[in-house]
Design a protein around this motif. Structure first.
Motif, PDB file in Angstrom:
ATOM      1  N   CYS A 175       0.642  -1.251   0.024  1.00 16.28           N
ATOM      2  CA  CYS A 175       0.046   0.026  -0.188  1.00 16.28           C
ATOM      3  C   CYS A 175       0.809   1.158  -0.013  1.00 16.28           C
ATOM      4  O   CYS A 175       1.788   1.294   0.807  1.00 16.28           O
ATOM      5  CB  CYS A 175      -0.863  -0.037   1.381  1.00 16.28           C
ATOM      6  N   ALA A 177       0.517   5.476   0.095  1.00 17.25           N
ATOM      7  CA  ALA A 177      -0.304   6.611   0.333  1.00 17.25           C
ATOM      8  C   ALA A 177       0.314   7.770  -0.446  1.00 17.25           C
ATOM      9  O   ALA A 177       1.176   8.113  -0.804  1.00 17.25           O
ATOM     10  CB  ALA A 177      -0.207   7.022   1.892  1.00 17.25           C
ATOM     11  N   LEU A 216      -2.691   5.692   7.959  1.00 23.55           N
ATOM     12  CA  LEU A 216      -1.582   5.088   7.421  1.00 23.55           C
ATOM     13  C   LEU A 216      -1.250   4.094   8.292  1.00 23.55           C
ATOM     14  O   LEU A 216      -0.720   2.787   7.782  1.00 23.55           O
ATOM     15  CB  LEU A 216      -0.548   6.269   7.889  1.00 23.55           C
ATOM     16  N   VAL A 221       0.914   1.471   5.571  1.00 17.78           N
ATOM     17  CA  VAL A 221       1.388   1.987   4.324  1.00 17.78           C
ATOM     18  C   VAL A 221       3.119   1.621   4.257  1.00 17.78           C
ATOM     19  O   VAL A 221       3.578   1.683   5.170  1.00 17.78           O
ATOM     20  CB  VAL A 221       1.271   3.396   4.230  1.00 17.78           C
TER      21      VAL A 221
END
Length: 544
Positions: A175, A177, A216, A221
């Motif tokens: 992931c 951000a 987050l 992340v």
């Protein structure tokens, strides 16, 4: 589940692998409605975890099973769902007959199915032969300065930034951000993330520091792309080892992460030539409800959602090749991401971005300057526009249609768009878990459409039903719970929230056959949908 599924009990000689595969299929068939975990398969079959996983993966590949990575659940695949489901087949045939001839059955399109979907190719590279110099994005600054990013440059810059991300160890499924305002960097970062098979996580520009850090943390992340203003809100999450890509700008206070300049890294990198692929159930985007500080209702959007996004772009919004399309909604909302970023790229249309805080006079200026023909906006933006005067000489509009999503509109707003602007107004509703599913067109040339009390008809590819408190479908006119019939809705893609079993069960309280919208109402004999209670609580893309 019991040990009676032992795959090695009385297996014919030479057929042990087949017997084991059948045992896995039986275990999934006998699982709870939402599906079976790998641990459930191991318990039911007596197989080792690696063997059960290997067989399940093979069955997914053959589409005998389906796997949802967000929920980590196995369910019966498309092959079995198509057998004996006569009611579902009949409903699908009726839906196909109800669709306009010009609307393709997008849920049958092969590019959104399977185990090797090249997302970056679908969103950019396939447009290059005819649109290399065509703008993928047009950006208008608050001061009125216009800049463009062609599909060719988008392909080049995103390939280079994908190389940068891959070099620091970002891999498929990770992931990343993105905390950026509307602009060229946002599009490049998103497409680069999809080139390496990672998950794009946009963060809303109005999020507080607490909301940013909570999201987050919840999504684990692996890297952050941000500008100098928004990166300050992520300080609590950033550690010395956190990769941070910072868009060049004014000086900021020192942060702990491994800071790399965004544009400098792009110019120094070689393009990544091999783009990763996704399976249809692989997530490519991660979002949370924007209404709470804590990360609630985590939504991992799978690649198969592209079918609904394209359907809505072409049918719901009626975006045509000759249109100048402008989705005014923010990229922090699913509506803005689905249909303002992904949707235009998917169909090869230019994204029109206008930065800065919303301003009515600026809105009219952009409409006039770029000769926008197809506009979609939030209800609050349409209400604000009545304070301006579109008939003045400086506002020569070219609008063909206006679409509003999120809530029912009062008659005075409908009348202003249809009579003052003189164009049709399409008001549509949906869920962030499904996309847009109901719509009503108010046509200035059809007085009947201005007086309808319904909120519209169900979109092609979806089946909306009304249930009583026991989960039984009601006849036309019956008042009850509005729900999506999953098997009759080939464009419905949601299966589970990320790490939130309780919220998922609330959506599927009567089993996985129905998705509960959370609203009440009825559907009349002519197929028009009517909502009960306060109109502001009708289904919404922004709803918790």
């Amino acid at each position: 589940m019991t040990a009676s599924l032992d795959p090695d009990a009385a297996s014919p000689k030479g057929a042990q692998s087949l017997s084991r595969a059948v045992a896995v299929l039986r275990a999934v068939a006998g699982a709870p409605p939402l599906g079976a975990r790998l641990a459930d398969l191991v318990e039911a079959t007596g197989l080792s975890k690696p063997t059960a996983h290997r067989l399940a993966a093979a069955l997914v590949h053959e589409r005998l099973l389906a796997y949802d990575p967000a929920a980590r659940l196995y369910s019966l695949g498309a092959f079995f769902l198509s057998l004996g489901d006569r009611a579902g087949k009949a409903a699908a045939e009726m839906a196909a007959e109800a669709e306009p001839a010009s609307v393709p059955s997008l849920y049958q399109r092969p590019e959104y199915r399977g185990e090797a979907i090249p997302l970056a190719h679908l969103l950019c590279d396939r447009h290059l032969p005819g649109k290399r110099s065509h703008p993928a994005m047009i950006h208008e600054s608050v001061s009125g300065q216009t800049s463009e990013l062609s599909f060719g440059r988008l392909a080049d810059y995103s390939s280079r930034f994908a190389r940068v991300l891959a070099t620091i160890g970002i891999r498929k499924g990770d992931c990343v951000a993105v905390m950026l305002p509307k602009g060229v960097e946002l599009i490049i970062a998103a497409l680069a993330i999809w080139r390496i098979g990672a998950v794009y996580m946009p963060l809303f520009s109005t999020y507080s520091a607490s909301a940013v850090n909570a999201r987050l943390e919840a999504s684990a992340v692996r890297a952050i792309v941000a500008n100098r203003v928004l990166i300050e809100r992520a300080r609590k999450y950033i550690k010395p080892t956190t990769p941070v890509f910072l868009v060049e700008g004014d000086h900021i206070n020192r942060i702990e992460g491994r800071v790399t300049q965004f544009w400098s890294s792009i110019y120094e990198a070689e393009p990544l030539t091999d783009a990763a692929t996704y399976a249809e159930n692989d997530p490519f985007m991660m979002t949370y409800s924007a209404k709470t500080v804590e990360p609630r209702y985590g939504l991992l959007t799978p690649v198969r959602a592209l079918a609904e996004i394209e359907q809505y772009m072409r049918h719901g919004l009626d975006v045509r090749d000759e249109d100048v399309f402008w989705n005014m909604t923010d990229q922090g909302w699913e509506y803005g991401i689905f249909y303002g970023l992904v949707g235009p790229l998917l169909i090869g249309s230019s994204i029109l971005f206008c930065d800065g805080p919303y301003d009515v006079s600026q809105g009219y200026r952009v409409l006039s300057k770029f000769r926008v023909t197809n506009l979609t906006a939030a209800p609050s933006q349409i209400r604000a526009w009545r304070r301006g005067d579109p008939s003045t000489a400086s506002h020569q509009l070219a609008l063909r249609v206006v679409t509003v999503g999120g809530e029912p509109l009062p008659r005075d707003i409908i009348a202003w768009v249809t009579q003052k602007l003189g164009v049709p107004l399409v008001n549509q509703y949906g869920h962030r878990e499904a996309g847009m599913i109901v719509g009503m067109k108010h046509d200035p040339h059809d007085p009947r459409s201005l007086n309808r009390v319904s909120v519209g008809r169900v979109a092609p590819g979806f089946s909306l039903v009304v249930l009583d408190d026991n989960g039984v479908e009601l006849d036309a006119g019956g008042e009850g719970l509005l729900a999506i019939h999953v098997r009759r809705s080939p464009l419905f893609w949601f299966r589970a929230y990320s790490k939130d079993e309780a919220a998922t069960k609330a959506r599927f309280r009567f089993g996985n056959a129905y998705y509960i919208t959370g609203d009440t109402g009825h559907i009349d004999a002519d197929g028009w949908v009517h909502y009960s209670g306060q109109a502001s609580h009708a289904i919404s893309m922004h709803k918790d």
